[in-house]
Design a protein around this motif. Sequence first.
Motif, PDB file in Angstrom:
ATOM      1  N   ASP A 133       4.520   5.633   5.881  1.00 44.85           N
ATOM      2  CA  ASP A 133       5.081   6.366   4.596  1.00 44.85           C
ATOM      3  C   ASP A 133       4.809   7.734   5.010  1.00 44.85           C
ATOM      4  O   ASP A 133       4.385   8.635   6.429  1.00 44.85           O
ATOM      5  N   ASN A 159       1.112  -1.305  -0.230  1.00 44.17           N
ATOM      6  CA  ASN A 159      -0.102   0.381   0.030  1.00 44.17           C
ATOM      7  C   ASN A 159      -0.044   1.236  -0.559  1.00 44.17           C
ATOM      8  O   ASN A 159       0.302   2.434  -0.845  1.00 44.17           O
ATOM      9  N   SER A 219      -7.392   6.623  -5.531  1.00 48.71           N
ATOM     10  CA  SER A 219      -6.491   5.050  -6.288  1.00 48.71           C
ATOM     11  C   SER A 219      -7.281   4.775  -6.925  1.00 48.71           C
ATOM     12  O   SER A 219      -7.237   3.353  -7.538  1.00 48.71           O
ATOM     13  N   GLY A 270      -5.727  -2.728  -7.934  1.00 45.49           N
ATOM     14  CA  GLY A 270      -6.339  -3.435  -6.974  1.00 45.49           C
ATOM     15  C   GLY A 270      -7.322  -3.125  -6.284  1.00 45.49           C
ATOM     16  O   GLY A 270      -7.801  -2.354  -7.777  1.00 45.49           O
ATOM     17  N   SER A 271      -7.645  -3.845  -5.320  1.00 49.07           N
ATOM     18  CA  SER A 271      -9.100  -4.419  -5.507  1.00 49.07           C
ATOM     19  C   SER A 271      -9.437  -3.783  -3.948  1.00 49.07           C
ATOM     20  O   SER A 271     -11.387  -4.177  -4.070  1.00 49.07           O
ATOM     21  N   GLY A 272      -9.327  -2.819  -3.216  1.00 49.07           N
ATOM     22  CA  GLY A 272      -9.597  -2.644  -1.998  1.00 49.07           C
ATOM     23  C   GLY A 272      -9.750  -3.703  -1.107  1.00 49.07           C
ATOM     24  O   GLY A 272     -10.748  -3.474  -0.161  1.00 49.07           O
ATOM     25  N   LEU A 273      -9.165  -4.867  -0.966  1.00 49.19           N
ATOM     26  CA  LEU A 273      -9.191  -6.333  -0.426  1.00 49.19           C
ATOM     27  C   LEU A 273      -7.795  -6.241   0.832  1.00 49.19           C
ATOM     28  O   LEU A 273      -8.209  -6.802   2.390  1.00 49.19           O
ATOM     29  N   GLY A 274      -6.965  -5.248   0.014  1.00 51.23           N
ATOM     30  CA  GLY A 274      -5.690  -4.999   0.836  1.00 51.23           C
ATOM     31  C   GLY A 274      -5.695  -4.802   2.863  1.00 51.23           C
ATOM     32  O   GLY A 274      -5.209  -5.818   3.510  1.00 51.23           O
ATOM     33  N   LEU A 275      -6.542  -4.075   3.054  1.00 57.63           N
ATOM     34  CA  LEU A 275      -6.745  -3.582   4.608  1.00 57.63           C
ATOM     35  C   LEU A 275      -7.152  -4.419   5.183  1.00 57.63           C
ATOM     36  O   LEU A 275      -7.415  -4.376   6.466  1.00 57.63           O
ATOM     37  N   ILE A 332      -4.446   8.698   4.957  1.00 58.72           N
ATOM     38  CA  ILE A 332      -6.013   9.357   4.200  1.00 58.72           C
ATOM     39  C   ILE A 332      -6.964  10.087   5.618  1.00 58.72           C
ATOM     40  O   ILE A 332      -6.702  10.203   6.436  1.00 58.72           O
ATOM     41  N   LEU A 389       0.960   8.521   5.681  1.00 61.01           N
ATOM     42  CA  LEU A 389      -0.397   6.868   6.382  1.00 61.01           C
ATOM     43  C   LEU A 389       0.914   6.298   7.386  1.00 61.01           C
ATOM     44  O   LEU A 389       1.723   6.047   7.010  1.00 61.01           O
ATOM     45  N   VAL A 443     -13.775  -1.208  -0.878  1.00 61.72           N
ATOM     46  CA  VAL A 443     -13.312  -0.423  -0.066  1.00 61.72           C
ATOM     47  C   VAL A 443     -11.888  -0.073  -1.005  1.00 61.72           C
ATOM     48  O   VAL A 443     -10.991   0.084  -0.442  1.00 61.72           O
ATOM     49  N   ARG A 444     -12.132   1.396  -2.189  1.00 66.54           N
ATOM     50  CA  ARG A 444     -11.163   1.904  -2.483  1.00 66.54           C
ATOM     51  C   ARG A 444     -11.200   3.512  -2.839  1.00 66.54           C
ATOM     52  O   ARG A 444     -12.194   4.144  -2.679  1.00 66.54           O
ATOM     53  N   LEU A 445     -10.357   4.574  -2.170  1.00 71.50           N
ATOM     54  CA  LEU A 445     -10.701   6.170  -2.043  1.00 71.50           C
ATOM     55  C   LEU A 445     -10.276   6.176  -4.114  1.00 71.50           C
ATOM     56  O   LEU A 445      -9.970   5.561  -4.481  1.00 71.50           O
ATOM     57  N   ARG A 455       2.202   1.374  -3.287  1.00 73.84           N
ATOM     58  CA  ARG A 455       1.286   2.100  -4.150  1.00 73.84           C
ATOM     59  C   ARG A 455       0.646   3.413  -4.046  1.00 73.84           C
ATOM     60  O   ARG A 455       0.574   4.334  -4.638  1.00 73.84           O
ATOM     61  N   HIS A 456       0.510   3.145  -3.017  1.00 71.56           N
ATOM     62  CA  HIS A 456      -0.047   4.979  -3.121  1.00 71.56           C
ATOM     63  C   HIS A 456       0.446   5.935  -2.021  1.00 71.56           C
ATOM     64  O   HIS A 456      -0.231   7.000  -1.770  1.00 71.56           O
TER      65      HIS A 456
HETATM   66  N1  LIG Z   1      -0.065   4.371   2.565  1.00 74.82           N
HETATM   67  C1  LIG Z   1      -1.671   4.689   1.875  1.00 74.82           C
HETATM   68  N2  LIG Z   1      -2.067   6.312   1.416  1.00 74.82           N
HETATM   69  C2  LIG Z   1      -2.694   6.919   1.073  1.00 74.82           C
HETATM   70  N3  LIG Z   1      -3.778   6.361   1.138  1.00 74.82           N
HETATM   71  C3  LIG Z   1      -3.732   4.336   1.377  1.00 74.82           C
HETATM   72  C4  LIG Z   1      -2.740   4.006   1.733  1.00 74.82           C
HETATM   73  N4  LIG Z   1      -2.737   2.712   1.996  1.00 74.82           N
HETATM   74  C5  LIG Z   1      -4.409   2.267   1.476  1.00 74.82           C
HETATM   75  N5  LIG Z   1      -4.807   3.888   1.482  1.00 74.82           N
HETATM   76  C6  LIG Z   1      -6.795   3.647   0.372  1.00 74.82           C
HETATM   77  O1  LIG Z   1      -7.047   2.482   1.016  1.00 74.82           O
HETATM   78  C7  LIG Z   1      -7.709   2.116   0.387  1.00 74.82           C
HETATM   79  C8  LIG Z   1      -7.669   0.629   0.813  1.00 74.82           C
HETATM   80  O2  LIG Z   1      -6.124   0.326   0.617  1.00 74.82           O
HETATM   81  P1  LIG Z   1      -6.337  -1.309  -0.231  1.00 74.82           P
HETATM   82  O3  LIG Z   1      -5.767  -2.033   0.909  1.00 74.82           O
HETATM   83  O4  LIG Z   1      -7.398  -2.482   0.983  1.00 74.82           O
HETATM   84  O5  LIG Z   1      -6.815  -1.576  -1.413  1.00 74.82           O
HETATM   85  P2  LIG Z   1      -6.263  -1.687  -2.538  1.00 74.82           P
HETATM   86  O6  LIG Z   1      -4.450  -1.295  -2.534  1.00 74.82           O
HETATM   87  O7  LIG Z   1      -6.739  -0.284  -2.741  1.00 74.82           O
HETATM   88  O8  LIG Z   1      -6.222  -2.487  -3.004  1.00 74.82           O
HETATM   89  P3  LIG Z   1      -5.770  -4.359  -3.054  1.00 74.82           P
HETATM   90  O9  LIG Z   1      -4.396  -4.535  -1.524  1.00 74.82           O
HETATM   91  O10 LIG Z   1      -6.714  -5.245  -2.715  1.00 74.82           O
HETATM   92  O11 LIG Z   1      -4.848  -4.174  -4.151  1.00 74.82           O
HETATM   93  C9  LIG Z   1      -6.856   1.907  -0.950  1.00 74.82           C
HETATM   94  O12 LIG Z   1      -7.229   2.327  -2.532  1.00 74.82           O
HETATM   95  C10 LIG Z   1      -5.876   4.142  -0.775  1.00 74.82           C
HETATM   96  O13 LIG Z   1      -7.653   4.851  -1.087  1.00 74.82           O
END
Ligand SMILES: Nc1ncnc2c1ncn2[C@@H]1O[C@H](COP(=O)(O)OP(=O)(O)OP(=O)(O)O)[C@@H](O)[C@H]1O
Length: 433
Positions: free
Chosen positions: A369, A346, A392, A397-402, A374, A425, A387-389, A349-350
């Motif tokens: 980071d 994350n 992003s 991504g599919s919003g499942l990582g967190l 957020i 964050l 849920v993805r913001l 990527r974010h």
């Molecule tokens: N380190 C970060 N900085 C800013 N925004 C973040 C960060 N980590 C997560 N987010 C926000 O939270 C959302 C959800 O994160 P999550 O990891 O669940 O999904 P993803 O990274 O979009 O996809 P996936 O992890 O399933 O590949 C992200 O789409 C992003 O908008």
Amino acid sequence: MKRLRSTPLRLSVILIAVFTLFMTAGLGIAYVVMRDALGADVALRAEQVMQDLRAIPEPAERLERATEIVVASELRSLLLRLELNGETVASVRPLPEGLIDAEDTGLPEPLADSYLVRHTDLAPGQLMVAVGRDSIAELNETFVAILGFALLPALLLTSAIGIVVVRRTSTRVEAIRRTLHALAGGELEARVGAPHPDTDLGDISRDLDRMAEAQEAATGALRQIGADIAHDLKTPIQRVAVRLERLGETELTDDARGLLDQTRDETSQIIATFESLLQIAQLEGGQGRDGFSAIDLAALVRDMAEIYEAAAEDAGVRLTCTIIEPLPVIGDRHLLSRLIANLVENALRHAPGTDIHLSLAARTLSVRDGGAGIPPEQRAKVLRRLVRLEASRSTLGSGLGLALAKAVADVHGAKLDLDDAAPGLVVTVVFPA
Ligand SMILES: Nc1ncnc2c1ncn2[C@@H]1O[C@H](COP(=O)(O)OP(=O)(O)OP(=O)(O)O)[C@@H](O)[C@H]1O
Ligand SMILES: [Mg+2]
């Protein structure tokens, strides 16, 4: 402060205040009326004696009558003094010390309160009548006794009952409030709990628990549907992936190979999504502890930092790692690696282009980071599945990582939180002692 807002407490205070007000007002009015009546009696008595003696012209006869009146009266309740030409002819019934010594016709201080004194001219001579105010003194004593033995205990008793009622109800109100708060925060298993007393608050607790039960069941059913769909679609998609793999081994034009590669990427993304969905469902369903063993979290964090060092370098950022001491935990190595990987990915990527810092100290794992972070009001939301913001949308991504990271933390009894790293964050995972 919280207690002051309690409705039962306010009602009790108002009731006690109204009760006290009416009791004291009633007693006060009764006292004034009785005291006036007794005062009038005393004055009447003095008037009667004066009239009686004024009607007798002969001094000797008058003295005799005065003696009769005094003897018939209660001890000390009536005092008389007859004077002729400025000299005391007789004090009927020995006057109290102070009274004899008094130079003037008035009574000295302490006695002036205890007697009503009247003077009248006789023909010839003068008469002083002093009627005791004992009855008024008794009335005072009676009212003090009523205050002390009836009103005060009644007040204490009602206050004590009030305190008990307020304690009981505020405990229940607090339990209801806590449950509502937990339910609103997503803790669907929160309940007020039995026993439900046979009161209105008891009814509300029971209804609240029933509602929470229904909501938990409905959410569980929805989850199950999600997991079932993921499960049913995963196998055909995996078959598609295998066939695409075989297709890749055949002769293809450059265009066809380009399309094939894109399709393979997308299928592996779909498979990853289904796997994550299924894994979250399993963890939330209470599975996931099977692979638990004693591991050193410090070593695991160090390994993950090493694994991601290359990826960070490729992305042009630095990945640092601070570990104070080994941290033995009981957990699943594979799941915990997945948690750390999701957080680091994350950050990559974010929060592109910012350094990443991993640390483990005082049972707290944190990944920080320097990106956009957020916003506080979105932090609970991004922990939910899919849920993805808005920011992003363009990233993979599919919003499942967190959601998966949170499910892994939960199954380990750890608490995952998102915070502001100003800028950036920071995700902290506090492991139980
Ligand atoms: N380190 C970060 N900085 C800013 N925004 C973040 C960060 N980590 C997560 N987010 C926000 O939270 C959302 C959800 O994160 P999550 O990891 O669940 O999904 P993803 O990274 O979009 O996809 P996936 O992890 O399933 O590949 C992200 O789409 C992003 O908008
Ligand atoms: Mg992610």
